[in-house]
Design an enzyme around this catalytic site. Sequence first.
Site, mmCIF file in Angstrom:
data_model
loop_
_atom_site.group_PDB
_atom_site.id
_atom_site.type_symbol
_atom_site.label_atom_id
_atom_site.label_comp_id
_atom_site.label_asym_id
_atom_site.label_seq_id
_atom_site.Cartn_x
_atom_site.Cartn_y
_atom_site.Cartn_z
ATOM 1 C CB VAL A 129 -59.883 -53.677 -70.288
ATOM 2 C CG1 VAL A 129 -61.272 -54.246 -70.461
ATOM 3 C CG2 VAL A 129 -58.877 -54.774 -70.013
ATOM 4 C CG PHE A 154 -54.637 -50.707 -60.145
ATOM 5 C CD1 PHE A 154 -55.808 -51.250 -59.633
ATOM 6 C CD2 PHE A 154 -53.478 -50.798 -59.401
ATOM 7 C CE1 PHE A 154 -55.817 -51.858 -58.391
ATOM 8 C CE2 PHE A 154 -53.477 -51.405 -58.156
ATOM 9 C CZ PHE A 154 -54.655 -51.936 -57.651
ATOM 10 C CG ASP A 155 -57.063 -50.364 -68.219
ATOM 11 O OD1 ASP A 155 -56.546 -49.285 -68.547
ATOM 12 O OD2 ASP A 155 -57.906 -50.958 -68.905
ATOM 13 C CG MET A 156 -56.909 -46.661 -62.472
ATOM 14 S SD MET A 156 -58.235 -47.581 -61.701
ATOM 15 C CE MET A 156 -59.010 -46.290 -60.788
#
Length: 57
Positions: free
Chosen positions: A14, A7-9
Site C-alpha cells: 500500500v 505488516f506493510d512497513m
Amino acid sequence: MLKAIIFDMDGLMVDTEIISFQCYKDIIESYGFNFTKRIHRRLSWKICYFINELYQK
C-alpha cells in the site's frame, strides 16, 4: 482461525507516501513553513524529529 498477519512497513503493498505527505504538509504549514514534495523526499526520515521540534516550541 487467524493464521498470519501481514505488516506493510515499507509501502510495497500500500502506497501511503501521498497520505503521509499531505498530513505532514498540513501540520508543518499550520506553523507557517512551506513544505513541498521535494522537501518531503529529502527529509522523509527526519520528519518525525522536525515535527517534534515544532511541538516543543
